[in-house]
Scaffold this motif. Structure first.
Motif, PDB file in Angstrom:
ATOM      1  N   PHE A  25       0.850  -1.210   0.000  1.00 36.67           N
ATOM      2  CA  PHE A  25       0.000   0.000   0.000  1.00 36.67           C
ATOM      3  C   PHE A  25       0.880   1.252   0.000  1.00 36.67           C
ATOM      4  CE2 PHE A  25      -2.760  -3.247   1.963  1.00 36.67           C
ATOM      5  CZ  PHE A  25      -3.834  -3.177   1.088  1.00 36.67           C
ATOM      6  N   TYR A  29       1.131   4.071  -3.027  1.00 39.20           N
ATOM      7  CA  TYR A  29       0.888   5.513  -2.841  1.00 39.20           C
ATOM      8  C   TYR A  29       2.147   6.317  -3.166  1.00 39.20           C
ATOM      9  CZ  TYR A  29      -3.668   4.873  -0.514  1.00 39.20           C
ATOM     10  OH  TYR A  29      -4.978   4.572  -0.224  1.00 39.20           O
ATOM     11  N   TRP A  41      -8.255   3.053  -6.412  1.00 37.94           N
ATOM     12  CA  TRP A  41      -9.402   3.512  -5.627  1.00 37.94           C
ATOM     13  C   TRP A  41      -9.340   5.009  -5.328  1.00 37.94           C
ATOM     14  CZ3 TRP A  41      -5.793  -0.117  -3.934  1.00 37.94           C
ATOM     15  CH2 TRP A  41      -4.831   0.358  -3.057  1.00 37.94           C
ATOM     16  N   GLY A  67      -8.737   2.586   7.076  1.00 37.78           N
ATOM     17  CA  GLY A  67      -8.125   2.568   5.733  1.00 37.78           C
ATOM     18  C   GLY A  67      -8.626   3.710   4.874  1.00 37.78           C
ATOM     19  N   ARG A  72     -11.578  10.453   0.974  1.00 40.29           N
ATOM     20  CA  ARG A  72     -12.869  10.808   0.356  1.00 40.29           C
ATOM     21  C   ARG A  72     -14.049  10.529   1.291  1.00 40.29           C
ATOM     22  NH1 ARG A  72     -15.010   6.298  -3.615  1.00 40.29           N
ATOM     23  NH2 ARG A  72     -14.310   4.419  -2.559  1.00 40.29           N
ATOM     24  N   ASP A  88      -4.844   5.299   8.232  1.00 39.91           N
ATOM     25  CA  ASP A  88      -4.348   4.430   7.158  1.00 39.91           C
ATOM     26  C   ASP A  88      -2.957   3.964   7.544  1.00 39.91           C
ATOM     27  OD1 ASP A  88      -5.381   4.132   3.983  1.00 39.91           O
ATOM     28  OD2 ASP A  88      -3.273   3.622   4.349  1.00 39.91           O
ATOM     29  N   ILE A  89      -2.611   2.790   7.051  1.00 36.87           N
ATOM     30  CA  ILE A  89      -1.279   2.246   7.339  1.00 36.87           C
ATOM     31  C   ILE A  89      -0.205   2.961   6.535  1.00 36.87           C
ATOM     32  CG2 ILE A  89      -1.257   0.436   5.553  1.00 36.87           C
ATOM     33  CD1 ILE A  89      -0.127  -1.458   7.724  1.00 36.87           C
ATOM     34  N   ALA A 111      -1.977   4.626  11.278  1.00 39.07           N
ATOM     35  CA  ALA A 111      -2.166   3.542  12.256  1.00 39.07           C
ATOM     36  C   ALA A 111      -2.424   2.246  11.496  1.00 39.07           C
ATOM     37  CB  ALA A 111      -3.342   3.849  13.196  1.00 39.07           C
ATOM     38  N   ASP A 112      -2.225   1.141  12.200  1.00 40.12           N
ATOM     39  CA  ASP A 112      -2.367  -0.193  11.599  1.00 40.12           C
ATOM     40  C   ASP A 112      -3.607  -0.864  12.185  1.00 40.12           C
ATOM     41  OD1 ASP A 112      -2.133  -2.786  10.680  1.00 40.12           O
ATOM     42  OD2 ASP A 112      -0.049  -3.046  11.321  1.00 40.12           O
ATOM     43  N   LEU A 113      -4.518  -1.249  11.335  1.00 44.44           N
ATOM     44  CA  LEU A 113      -5.730  -1.947  11.787  1.00 44.44           C
ATOM     45  C   LEU A 113      -5.388  -3.173  12.633  1.00 44.44           C
ATOM     46  CD1 LEU A 113      -8.861  -2.356  11.582  1.00 44.44           C
ATOM     47  CD2 LEU A 113      -8.423  -3.691   9.503  1.00 44.44           C
ATOM     48  N   SER A 130     -14.681   0.202   4.687  1.00 47.13           N
ATOM     49  CA  SER A 130     -15.127   0.165   3.293  1.00 47.13           C
ATOM     50  C   SER A 130     -13.963  -0.215   2.391  1.00 47.13           C
ATOM     51  CB  SER A 130     -15.685   1.547   2.897  1.00 47.13           C
ATOM     52  OG  SER A 130     -16.052   1.548   1.540  1.00 47.13           O
ATOM     53  N   ASN A 131     -14.050  -1.400   1.826  1.00 43.99           N
ATOM     54  CA  ASN A 131     -13.121  -1.831   0.764  1.00 43.99           C
ATOM     55  C   ASN A 131     -11.705  -2.124   1.243  1.00 43.99           C
ATOM     56  OD1 ASN A 131     -15.197  -1.334  -1.082  1.00 43.99           O
ATOM     57  ND2 ASN A 131     -14.488   0.739  -1.505  1.00 43.99           N
ATOM     58  N   ASN A 132     -11.487  -2.265   2.548  1.00 41.59           N
ATOM     59  CA  ASN A 132     -10.116  -2.483   3.018  1.00 41.59           C
ATOM     60  C   ASN A 132      -9.801  -3.957   3.228  1.00 41.59           C
ATOM     61  OD1 ASN A 132      -9.763   0.373   3.195  1.00 41.59           O
ATOM     62  ND2 ASN A 132     -11.000   0.292   5.043  1.00 41.59           N
TER      63      ASN A 132
HETATM   64  C1  LIG Z   1      -8.476  -0.757  -1.300  1.00 45.72           C
HETATM   65  S1  LIG Z   1      -7.985   0.656  -0.398  1.00 45.72           S
HETATM   66  C2  LIG Z   1      -9.558   1.391   0.035  1.00 45.72           C
HETATM   67  C3  LIG Z   1      -9.414   2.828   0.494  1.00 45.72           C
HETATM   68  C4  LIG Z   1     -10.720   3.490   0.973  1.00 45.72           C
HETATM   69  N1  LIG Z   1     -11.297   2.772   2.107  1.00 45.72           N
HETATM   70  C5  LIG Z   1     -11.690   3.626  -0.142  1.00 45.72           C
HETATM   71  O1  LIG Z   1     -12.680   2.890  -0.202  1.00 45.72           O
HETATM   72  O2  LIG Z   1     -11.467   4.503  -0.999  1.00 45.72           O
HETATM   73  C6  LIG Z   1      -7.406  -0.055   1.131  1.00 45.72           C
HETATM   74  C7  LIG Z   1      -6.808   0.977   2.073  1.00 45.72           C
HETATM   75  O3  LIG Z   1      -6.544   0.362   3.333  1.00 45.72           O
HETATM   76  C8  LIG Z   1      -5.250   0.736   3.769  1.00 45.72           C
HETATM   77  N2  LIG Z   1      -4.775  -0.361   4.627  1.00 45.72           N
HETATM   78  C9  LIG Z   1      -4.376  -1.590   4.251  1.00 45.72           C
HETATM   79  N3  LIG Z   1      -4.022  -2.325   5.305  1.00 45.72           N
HETATM   80  C10 LIG Z   1      -4.200  -1.535   6.393  1.00 45.72           C
HETATM   81  C11 LIG Z   1      -3.989  -1.728   7.774  1.00 45.72           C
HETATM   82  N4  LIG Z   1      -3.521  -2.882   8.268  1.00 45.72           N
HETATM   83  N5  LIG Z   1      -4.269  -0.704   8.602  1.00 45.72           N
HETATM   84  C12 LIG Z   1      -4.731   0.480   8.125  1.00 45.72           C
HETATM   85  N6  LIG Z   1      -4.947   0.719   6.811  1.00 45.72           N
HETATM   86  C13 LIG Z   1      -4.686  -0.277   5.953  1.00 45.72           C
HETATM   87  C14 LIG Z   1      -4.459   0.932   2.490  1.00 45.72           C
HETATM   88  O4  LIG Z   1      -3.289   1.700   2.645  1.00 45.72           O
HETATM   89  C15 LIG Z   1      -5.501   1.566   1.583  1.00 45.72           C
HETATM   90  O5  LIG Z   1      -5.516   2.971   1.711  1.00 45.72           O
END
Ligand SMILES: C[S@@+](CC[C@H](N)C(=O)[O-])C[C@H]1O[C@@H](n2cnc3c(N)ncnc32)[C@H](O)[C@@H]1O
Length: 217
Positions: A25, A29, A41, A67, A72, A88-89, A111-113, A130-132
């Motif tokens: 990720f 970016y 995305w 995430g 947005r 976001d990570i 931060a890390d989920l 959403s979508n993460n």
């Molecule tokens: C597919 S994108 C979706 C982004 C946003 N939620 C959207 O729908 O536009 C996944 C996002 O989750 C973040 N992400 C992935 N693993 C993560 C973690 N362990 N902790 C926090 N964020 C994370 C990524 O950096 C990325 O921005």
């Protein structure tokens, strides 16, 4: 496949092969910032599936966006009147979010989920996932699914929006790796209970259906 989806899959494949399932990720970016890749995305409009929920005014209630990427959906919730924390990570994603929304009320945090701040436990009236999780591979997904619910305060709401599949085995493609019904059910962790779990039309995306799931504590 679009060029941006190909960029994501190329970096994800290398990252997974190196045993680092979330490292791609930040790489994606950072490459996009330098004009060497596109983030599939990264679109300006808030999620149509979030807007379709037609949430009531936030009235200062606390919301957490998991995430958040460039922000947005966090900005959408802030505009509705929520006091939003968004994480976001990827540090580059958070820099991007802050840079794009310089007057924002949103608190953007790296931060890390999978290792979130302890202070967030039961701390939010609204949590958006959403979508993460669909972008996380199977080996860490089961653990990731149990975390968003831990952020929900008593009486609060967890919203899960994700691509849906009825397959229990992956077809090898991805990310994204759509979620099964059992995976969506598993968001009811830590004392949460489902309010509704429905499949909705995924108009405008390349995947046929999506989950819209609501949980409360
Ligand atoms: C597919 S994108 C979706 C982004 C946003 N939620 C959207 O729908 O536009 C996944 C996002 O989750 C973040 N992400 C992935 N693993 C993560 C973690 N362990 N902790 C926090 N964020 C994370 C990524 O950096 C990325 O921005």
């Amino acid at each position: 496949m679009t060029a941006s989806a190909a960029d994501a899959r190329r970096l994800a494949a290398a990252s997974l092969a190196a045993g680092d399932p979330t490292g791609w990720f930040e790489q994606l970016y950072a490459q996009a910032r330098d004009g060497q890749a596109e983030v599939p995305w990264d679109v300006a409009a808030p999620s149509a599936h979030l807007r379709a929920l037609d949430l009531p005014a936030g009235d200062g209630r606390r919301a957490l966006v998991v995430g958040c990427g460039p922000g947005r959906d966090a900005e959408h919730l802030a505009a509705l009147g929520y006091a939003v924390t968004a994480f976001d990570i990827s540090a580059t994603a958070i820099d991007l979010a802050r840079g794009r929304h310089p007057s924002s009320s949103v608190d953007y945090v790296v931060a890390d989920l999978l290792d979130p701040p302890v202070a967030w436990r039961h701390g939010f009236d609204l949590v958006l996932e959403s979508n993460n999780v669909q972008a996380l591979p199977a080996d860490i997904r089961a653990r990731a699914i149990t975390v968003p619910g831990t952020f929900v305060a008593p009486g609060g709401l967890l919203i899960v929006l994700a691509a849906a599949t009825s397959r229990v085995d992956s077809d090898g493609s991805g990310p994204p790796w759509p979620l099964t019904r059992a995976e969506v059910d598993a968001f009811a962790s830590d004392g949460l209970r489902p309010i509704s779990i429905t499949q909705v039309d995924a108009a405008g995306t390349t995947l046929p259906t999506r989950w819209q799931a609501l949980f409360t504590r």
